[in-house]
Design an enzyme around this catalytic site. Structure first.
Site, PDB file in Angstrom:
ATOM      1  N   ASP A 117      42.705 -76.824 -25.083  1.00 28.97           N
ATOM      2  CA  ASP A 117      42.427 -75.717 -24.176  1.00 28.97           C
ATOM      3  C   ASP A 117      42.787 -74.395 -24.839  1.00 28.97           C
ATOM      4  OD1 ASP A 117      41.679 -77.506 -22.178  1.00 28.97           O
ATOM      5  OD2 ASP A 117      43.695 -77.613 -21.331  1.00 28.97           O
TER       6      ASP A 117
ATOM      7  N   TYR B  45      52.548 -84.064 -28.260  1.00 25.72           N
ATOM      8  CA  TYR B  45      52.559 -82.674 -27.805  1.00 25.72           C
ATOM      9  C   TYR B  45      53.985 -82.227 -27.502  1.00 25.72           C
ATOM     10  CZ  TYR B  45      47.574 -83.466 -26.753  1.00 25.72           C
ATOM     11  OH  TYR B  45      46.237 -83.779 -26.826  1.00 25.72           O
TER      12      TYR B  45
ATOM     13  N   TYR C 171      45.862 -86.353 -19.938  1.00 27.33           N
ATOM     14  CA  TYR C 171      45.845 -84.936 -19.577  1.00 27.33           C
ATOM     15  C   TYR C 171      47.275 -84.469 -19.334  1.00 27.33           C
ATOM     16  CZ  TYR C 171      40.783 -84.946 -19.220  1.00 27.33           C
ATOM     17  OH  TYR C 171      39.441 -85.021 -19.519  1.00 27.33           O
TER      18      TYR C 171
END
Length: 300
Positions: A47, A75, A179
């Protein structure tokens, strides 16, 4: 584009450290122009709010990009507590604010354990998944919310790095299709205050790590031989696959798509080489024949 150099065929994988505030496609186009490359694609979008590791495949490397999409990811994320947004991150509009309760590291660890392992996750509306031929984020922009099916994912590790005021700093090692925005929202729901993603950085994709990546600014400082030297070989992501070496005649037959009878003690997908040249991917069948499946032309 640099007018001195026309678009060219180059083959390899670049590890880009994507900067904040741009789409993955814009990052791809910037790098493609810098290399004057004919063909390029990225593996796994980030994103605009996210930074970090974005592998970019040039030329024939685009043929392995699908396999790289299946890689696990790692992440680091800062989760803002007490806020919910329509997008699941701070780029969106705030839809709810709630007071953040007192919590301890132990209570947070207990919540994180609930989301570790194999879990079912409902994808966010602001995602590129399609429903009835239309991307969910397109529906969301029109103010439409539809029911989404939960998808099974795996959170291999969910680590609390720090918990400064009203935020959680986490490290997430997860399977493809995860996600992080949904994960953050679900953690906020468990804490009873809601949450949204404040910062997100991808630090690993498969066997590639952020320490190997270069920013656009770093790449712009390099001359052309140095730029080309940053590329990783097309076959590098395939190192775990068995290898079959072919002589010159066998290699020529393979390039024409012909099956070969080989005395190889291996079954399934294999990498094919003629000496040091990577020819492509094949499959060793039960009948002892090697069937070419995906041929690479790295000499063009």
């Amino acid at each position: 584009m640099n007018e001195r150099h026309p678009r060219r065929n180059i083959h390899g994988i670049l590890l880009l450290d994507k900067r904040l505030g741009i789409s993955s496609n814009r990052a791809l186009q910037e790098v493609k122009r810098l290399f004057n490359a004919n063909k390029a694609g990225h593996t796994g979008s980030l994103d605009p709010l996210a930074t970090g590791l974005l592998p970019i495949c040039f030329g024939e490397a685009t043929k392995v990009s699908g396999m790289m999409l299946d890689d696990d990811k790692r992440y680091q994320v800062i989760v803002q507590l007490g806020i919910r947004t329509d997008t699941g991150d701070l780029e969106g509009s705030i839809v709810e604010t709630r007071p953040v309760p007192e919590f301890t590291s132990e209570s947070v660890h207990g919540i994180l354990e609930k989301f570790t392992g194999v879990i079912d996750q409902i994808p966010p509306m602001y995602s590129a998944l399609k429903q009835n031929g239309k991307k969910l984020y397109e529906l969301a922009r029109d103010g439409i919310t539809v029911e989404r099916k939960a998808r099974r994912i795996t959170i291999f590790e969910l680590k609390l790095l720090a918990a400064p005021k009203d935020t959680l700093e986490l490290e997430v090692h997860c399977s493809k299709g995860t996600y992080i925005r949904s994960l953050a929202e679900d953690i906020g729901q468990e804490l009873g205050c809601g949450a949204t993603v404040k910062e997100l950085r991808r630090i690993q994709a498969g066997q590639f790590r952020i320490e190997q990546a270069k920013s656009l600014e770093q790449l712009q400082e390099l001359d052309d031989p140095q730029l080309l030297a940053t590329l990783i070989a097309v076959d590098f992501p395939l190192q775990t696959m068995p290898t079959v070496y072919l002589n010159e005649q066998q290699a020529a037959s393979t390039r024409q798509g012909q099956c070969l009878a080989l005395a190889e003690n291996v079954l399934g997908p294999v990498r094919m080489y003629h000496e040091a040249e990577f020819l492509g991917l094949g499959e060793m069948r039960l009948d002892g024949k090697l069937a070419p499946k995906k041929l690479f032309n790295l000499n063009d």
